[in-house]
Design an enzyme around this catalytic site. Structure first.
Site, mmCIF file in Angstrom:
data_model
loop_
_atom_site.group_PDB
_atom_site.id
_atom_site.type_symbol
_atom_site.label_atom_id
_atom_site.label_comp_id
_atom_site.label_asym_id
_atom_site.label_seq_id
_atom_site.Cartn_x
_atom_site.Cartn_y
_atom_site.Cartn_z
ATOM 1 N N SER A 125 -16.683 -12.733 49.225
ATOM 2 C CA SER A 125 -15.849 -12.193 48.148
ATOM 3 C C SER A 125 -16.027 -10.695 47.940
ATOM 4 O O SER A 125 -15.199 -10.064 47.281
ATOM 5 C CB SER A 125 -16.135 -12.920 46.835
ATOM 6 O OG SER A 125 -17.451 -12.650 46.376
ATOM 7 N N LYS A 168 -20.212 -9.090 41.661
ATOM 8 C CA LYS A 168 -18.852 -8.536 41.663
ATOM 9 C C LYS A 168 -18.930 -7.061 41.273
ATOM 10 O O LYS A 168 -19.975 -6.547 40.884
ATOM 11 C CB LYS A 168 -17.943 -9.276 40.668
ATOM 12 C CG LYS A 168 -17.875 -10.791 40.826
ATOM 13 C CD LYS A 168 -17.144 -11.226 42.077
ATOM 14 C CE LYS A 168 -17.083 -12.753 42.184
ATOM 15 N NZ LYS A 168 -16.509 -13.199 43.484
#
Length: 313
Positions: A94, A164
């Site tokens: 990701s 993230k």
């Protein structure tokens, strides 16, 4: 015949009139523990200790010291992991190409202890806010891996943490329409330096790829660099935090790619987050009415102190 004093004896006679031997002569008494005035072949007369040199302490063998050294090292590793730096393993794609699956990163855990909060553009590790990892496979580490993870010598395999990039902080408005660009407080971000090649900043879907949100205070909005392969804030807007991550759930900022060696490097904040006007709302918070009132009292205090000094003179 003349009188004789009874009991009088010559100083040179012993009992029964025998001559007294020289060694029987009176000698000065020696108090226990006092100096006798003469040395001793067996030791120091003033201390009563043996004159021989004390035996040197036998040095402890390396094998006896090894468990102590290992114990100290483990304690230091645990302290470092808890308060300073911790290693984390990247479990997915990701964050490509910034981070690859299997990379090890070092996370700064110290600055949050001093009140530092995440800033736009930083790559952060945070605890799962509300079952973002539901359905994801979980690792089954063995006993040794569990112990090494607990003390920080190996990345944790059991902790439910995510990594993230911070896009918006408290007070920011973040929006994305069509394929982009992504905007923060009305300013378009040039994300070409970190978004995965071939991806668009926004995803054209109805599940969260199109959005406009305002980030509450104490929260952050996060997105993966591999935009079309990241289940981030966009796709968790139905949870209890509406896709936001509480600042209190942030473990720390990822600062270094430590492993493999061929991918070693730092994780700086991209220049696009430094563009003018992006932080207008943060500046407005500093110049709020309360802040202005506080600043306005400073000249008054200085004037009053000056008048008091003049009167005292």
């Amino acid at each position: 015949m003349g009188d004789v004093a009874v009991g009088a004896r010559s100083g040179h006679e012993g009992p029964e009139g025998q001559p007294e031997r020289p060694e029987d002569a009176a000698a000065p008494a020696v108090e226990p523990g006092s100096d006798s005035g003469s040395g001793s072949e067996d030791g120091d007369a003033s201390t009563g200790r043996s004159g021989r040199d004390p035996k040197p302490n036998k040095q402890r063998s390396f094998w006896k010291e090894l468990p102590i050294l290992i114990g100290i090292a483990l304690v230091l590793a645990l302290i470092i992991k808890t308060f300073l730096v911790q290693a984390f393993s990247i479990p997915s794609d990701s964050m490509q190409n910034t981070l690859q699956q299997g990379d090890r990163v070092l996370v700064d855990k110290l600055t949050p202890w001093f009140g530092s909060e995440p800033e736009r553009g930083e790559v952060v590790v945070f605890h799962d806010p509300d079952n973002w990892l539901a359905g994801e496979p979980t690792a089954n580490p063995n006993a040794l891996q569990t112990v090494l993870s607990w003390i920080g010598l190996m990345p944790s395999a059991e902790e439910k943490d995510l990594i993230k990039r911070v896009i918006g902080v408290g007070g920011d408005t973040v929006e994305c329409k069509g394929t982009g660009p992504l905007k923060v407080n009305g300013k378009a971000l040039n994300e070409s330096s970190y978004v995965y090649a071939g991806n668009t900043p926004c995803s054209q879907d109805e599940d969260g790829g199109q959005f406009k949100v305002t980030v509450p205070k104490g929260m952050i909005w996060v997105m993966g660099d591999h935009r079309q392969n990241s289940r981030d804030s966009r796709y968790n807007q139905t949870d209890k935090h509406h896709g936001m991550v509480p600042v209190n759930d942030v473990v720390g900022r990822a600062i270094v790619k430590a492993w493999p060696i061929s991918r070693w490097g730092t994780l700086p904040v991209p220049d696009t987050f430094d563009q003018p006007g992006l932080s207008d709302q943060a500046a407005a918070a500093v110049t709020s009415p309360g802040s202005l009132a506080l600043l306005g009292t400073v000249p008054l205090v200085l004037v009053r102190r000056g008048r008091k000094t003049s009167k005292d003179d």
